[in-house]
Design an enzyme around this catalytic site. Structure first.
Site, mmCIF file in Angstrom:
data_model
loop_
_atom_site.group_PDB
_atom_site.id
_atom_site.type_symbol
_atom_site.label_atom_id
_atom_site.label_comp_id
_atom_site.label_asym_id
_atom_site.label_seq_id
_atom_site.Cartn_x
_atom_site.Cartn_y
_atom_site.Cartn_z
ATOM 1 N N LYS A 24 125.893 -17.800 -23.391
ATOM 2 C CA LYS A 24 125.200 -17.239 -22.230
ATOM 3 C C LYS A 24 123.874 -16.596 -22.621
ATOM 4 O O LYS A 24 122.842 -16.831 -22.005
ATOM 5 C CB LYS A 24 126.089 -16.187 -21.535
ATOM 6 C CG LYS A 24 127.440 -16.727 -21.087
ATOM 7 C CD LYS A 24 128.268 -15.663 -20.384
ATOM 8 C CE LYS A 24 128.622 -14.457 -21.239
ATOM 9 N NZ LYS A 24 129.497 -14.769 -22.396
ATOM 10 N N ARG A 95 132.442 -9.684 -14.473
ATOM 11 C CA ARG A 95 133.539 -10.051 -15.367
ATOM 12 C C ARG A 95 134.897 -9.861 -14.714
ATOM 13 O O ARG A 95 135.909 -10.169 -15.337
ATOM 14 C CB ARG A 95 133.475 -9.183 -16.627
ATOM 15 C CG ARG A 95 132.841 -9.886 -17.849
ATOM 16 C CD ARG A 95 132.736 -8.835 -18.917
ATOM 17 N NE ARG A 95 132.728 -9.300 -20.266
ATOM 18 C CZ ARG A 95 131.637 -9.425 -21.011
ATOM 19 N NH1 ARG A 95 130.441 -9.252 -20.491
ATOM 20 N NH2 ARG A 95 131.732 -9.743 -22.285
ATOM 21 N N ARG A 134 128.015 -15.489 -35.596
ATOM 22 C CA ARG A 134 126.848 -14.981 -34.859
ATOM 23 C C ARG A 134 126.152 -13.848 -35.622
ATOM 24 O O ARG A 134 126.783 -12.930 -36.118
ATOM 25 C CB ARG A 134 127.289 -14.476 -33.482
ATOM 26 C CG ARG A 134 126.163 -13.784 -32.724
ATOM 27 C CD ARG A 134 126.421 -13.700 -31.256
ATOM 28 N NE ARG A 134 127.530 -12.838 -30.891
ATOM 29 C CZ ARG A 134 127.957 -12.671 -29.642
ATOM 30 N NH1 ARG A 134 127.377 -13.310 -28.642
ATOM 31 N NH2 ARG A 134 128.963 -11.870 -29.393
ATOM 32 N N ARG A 167 127.685 -8.045 -35.029
ATOM 33 C CA ARG A 167 128.168 -7.029 -34.099
ATOM 34 C C ARG A 167 129.552 -6.525 -34.482
ATOM 35 O O ARG A 167 130.379 -7.290 -34.950
ATOM 36 C CB ARG A 167 128.205 -7.606 -32.678
ATOM 37 C CG ARG A 167 126.898 -7.441 -31.941
ATOM 38 C CD ARG A 167 126.853 -8.235 -30.656
ATOM 39 N NE ARG A 167 128.037 -8.069 -29.815
ATOM 40 C CZ ARG A 167 128.175 -8.636 -28.610
ATOM 41 N NH1 ARG A 167 127.199 -9.398 -28.135
ATOM 42 N NH2 ARG A 167 129.265 -8.467 -27.909
ATOM 43 N N ARG A 178 139.001 -9.914 -27.040
ATOM 44 C CA ARG A 178 137.971 -10.211 -26.028
ATOM 45 C C ARG A 178 138.255 -11.553 -25.348
ATOM 46 O O ARG A 178 138.029 -11.702 -24.155
ATOM 47 C CB ARG A 178 136.579 -10.213 -26.671
ATOM 48 C CG ARG A 178 136.109 -8.811 -27.033
ATOM 49 C CD ARG A 178 135.021 -8.835 -28.083
ATOM 50 N NE ARG A 178 133.792 -9.421 -27.606
ATOM 51 C CZ ARG A 178 132.918 -10.043 -28.390
ATOM 52 N NH1 ARG A 178 133.153 -10.162 -29.679
ATOM 53 N NH2 ARG A 178 131.821 -10.531 -27.891
HETATM 54 P P1 ADP Z 1 127.392 -15.288 -25.419
HETATM 55 O O1 ADP Z 1 126.143 -14.600 -24.932
HETATM 56 O O2 ADP Z 1 128.005 -16.176 -24.352
HETATM 57 O O3 ADP Z 1 128.388 -14.352 -26.030
HETATM 58 P P2 ADP Z 1 125.638 -16.359 -27.503
HETATM 59 O O4 ADP Z 1 124.494 -16.942 -26.731
HETATM 60 O O5 ADP Z 1 125.423 -15.063 -28.192
HETATM 61 O O6 ADP Z 1 126.964 -16.300 -26.573
HETATM 62 O O7 ADP Z 1 126.093 -17.470 -28.550
HETATM 63 C C1 ADP Z 1 127.181 -17.227 -29.472
HETATM 64 C C2 ADP Z 1 126.861 -17.867 -30.805
HETATM 65 O O8 ADP Z 1 126.866 -19.289 -30.693
HETATM 66 C C3 ADP Z 1 125.489 -17.504 -31.375
HETATM 67 O O9 ADP Z 1 125.620 -17.375 -32.784
HETATM 68 C C4 ADP Z 1 124.599 -18.690 -31.008
HETATM 69 O O10 ADP Z 1 123.575 -18.892 -31.961
HETATM 70 C C5 ADP Z 1 125.599 -19.846 -31.037
HETATM 71 N N1 ADP Z 1 125.334 -20.867 -30.005
HETATM 72 C C6 ADP Z 1 124.923 -20.686 -28.716
HETATM 73 N N2 ADP Z 1 124.847 -21.857 -28.072
HETATM 74 C C7 ADP Z 1 125.235 -22.815 -28.962
HETATM 75 C C8 ADP Z 1 125.371 -24.249 -28.895
HETATM 76 N N3 ADP Z 1 125.134 -24.919 -27.765
HETATM 77 N N4 ADP Z 1 125.792 -24.885 -30.007
HETATM 78 C C9 ADP Z 1 126.077 -24.209 -31.157
HETATM 79 N N5 ADP Z 1 125.961 -22.876 -31.290
HETATM 80 C C10 ADP Z 1 125.545 -22.175 -30.196
HETATM 81 P P1 AMP Z 2 128.989 -8.836 -24.272
HETATM 82 O O1 AMP Z 2 127.743 -8.444 -25.004
HETATM 83 O O2 AMP Z 2 128.709 -9.460 -22.934
HETATM 84 O O3 AMP Z 2 129.915 -9.671 -25.122
HETATM 85 O O4 AMP Z 2 129.749 -7.481 -23.953
HETATM 86 C C1 AMP Z 2 130.183 -6.615 -24.975
HETATM 87 C C2 AMP Z 2 131.200 -5.610 -24.422
HETATM 88 O O5 AMP Z 2 130.585 -4.806 -23.401
HETATM 89 C C3 AMP Z 2 132.412 -6.237 -23.736
HETATM 90 O O6 AMP Z 2 133.424 -6.591 -24.658
HETATM 91 C C4 AMP Z 2 132.843 -5.103 -22.798
HETATM 92 O O7 AMP Z 2 133.498 -4.065 -23.518
HETATM 93 C C5 AMP Z 2 131.503 -4.538 -22.342
HETATM 94 N N1 AMP Z 2 130.992 -5.217 -21.122
HETATM 95 C C6 AMP Z 2 129.868 -5.982 -21.002
HETATM 96 N N2 AMP Z 2 129.704 -6.411 -19.757
HETATM 97 C C7 AMP Z 2 130.774 -5.931 -19.043
HETATM 98 C C8 AMP Z 2 131.188 -6.057 -17.684
HETATM 99 N N3 AMP Z 2 130.484 -6.777 -16.785
HETATM 100 N N4 AMP Z 2 132.321 -5.442 -17.314
HETATM 101 C C9 AMP Z 2 133.032 -4.705 -18.190
HETATM 102 N N5 AMP Z 2 132.712 -4.547 -19.476
HETATM 103 C C10 AMP Z 2 131.579 -5.158 -19.912
#
Ligand code: ADP
Ligand code: AMP
Length: 226
Positions: A24, A95, A134, A167, A178
């Site tokens: 995302k 969420r 990541r 992270r 999660r």
């Molecule tokens: P989210 O925001 O949904 O948690 P991220 O955008 O942070 O996901 O992506 C999670 C991990 O996967 C990151 O390390 C990113 O570089 C990698 N990633 C994102 N999209 C792709 C893809 N299409 N193919 C391979 N790796 C990806």
């Molecule tokens: P994310 O960066 O989206 O993976 O979010 C990291 C953490 O923030 C999650 O595991 C939750 O603890 C909290 N969080 C983020 N967005 C929300 C949401 N919309 N509702 C509840 N908790 C959230």
């Protein structure tokens, strides 16, 4: 052709729906750059509150450390205070069904069309693989992946030259929690948006580029591009 800077009336508000690791944030950065969305990542907002030591950040901390959701009322208040007038790309929000209903109510109150949700669907094994590899720039939110998208120098951001971090919630135990929380509390949103006929399904296992193209096509953004 339309000019990108004046698209506010035509670009829809978009919810990027998907499990942690689905891509995302990666897609939000691309769409934000190309189509002038304002991006709201509730995860980034919460991490910023924690870094600044605000009351909200303190309230959220233990939930985030455990991989649980922060209570709906805290999140809804935070989003409401951040909602701009231009089209928004929501990343990590809503969420829960309660959050989705609150967002719809907010848009209705502002006489704004309800947002479209794009579900980035990915299987659990791939989600785990993406989260475990990541690397994040805590200053900009930009992400890399140790295997799929490595930075030029390990641990260093290509753009600002500063350190990348893993992270604290991208650890195996917290990742598992999660993903369970996603399946239990967030997945029902797929049916919620499907019922409202405003869901787009995207295969998130494709390359970053292919996912981006599918999003642009699914959201009808290509006709609006420069
Ligand atoms: P989210 O925001 O949904 O948690 P991220 O955008 O942070 O996901 O992506 C999670 C991990 O996967 C990151 O390390 C990113 O570089 C990698 N990633 C994102 N999209 C792709 C893809 N299409 N193919 C391979 N790796 C990806
Ligand atoms: P994310 O960066 O989206 O993976 O979010 C990291 C953490 O923030 C999650 O595991 C939750 O603890 C909290 N969080 C983020 N967005 C929300 C949401 N919309 N509702 C509840 N908790 C959230």
């Amino acid at each position: 052709m339309t000019i990108v800077g004046s698209l506010s009336a035509k670009v829809p508000d978009v919810i990027l729906l998907g499990a942690p690791g689905a891509g995302k944030g990666t897609q939000a950065q691309l769409l934000q750059r190309e189509y002038g969305f304002a991006a709201i990542s509730t995860g980034d907002l919460l991490r910023d509150h924690r870094a600044r030591g605000t009351t909200l950040g303190q309230e959220a901390e233990s939930f985030m450390q455990r991989g649980e959701l922060v209570p709906d009322d805290v999140i809804i208040r935070m989003v409401e205070s951040e909602l701009p007038d231009k089209p928004v790309l929501f990343d990590g929000f809503p969420r829960t069904v309660a959050q989705a209903q609150a967002l719809d109510a907010l848009f209705e109150a502002r006489r704004r069309p309800l947002s479209i949700a794009a579900y980035l669907k990915l299987d659990r094994a791939r989600l785990e693989e993406r989260l475990l590899g990541r690397w994040t720039n805590p200053r900009s939110g930009r992400v890399y992946h140790a295997t799929f998208d490595p930075p030029k120098r390990p641990g260093i951001d290509d753009v600002d030259g500063g350190p990348l971090i893993q992270r604290e919630d991208d650890r195996p135990e917290t990742i598992a929690r999660r993903l369970d929380v996603f399946e239990g509390q967030t997945l029902p949103l797929v049916a919620y948006y499907e019922a409202g006929n405003r869901l787009i399904l995207i295969d998130a296992a494709q390359s970053v580029d292919a996912v981006s193209k599918a999003l642009v096509a699914g959201l009808g953004l290509h006709q609006r591009a420069r």
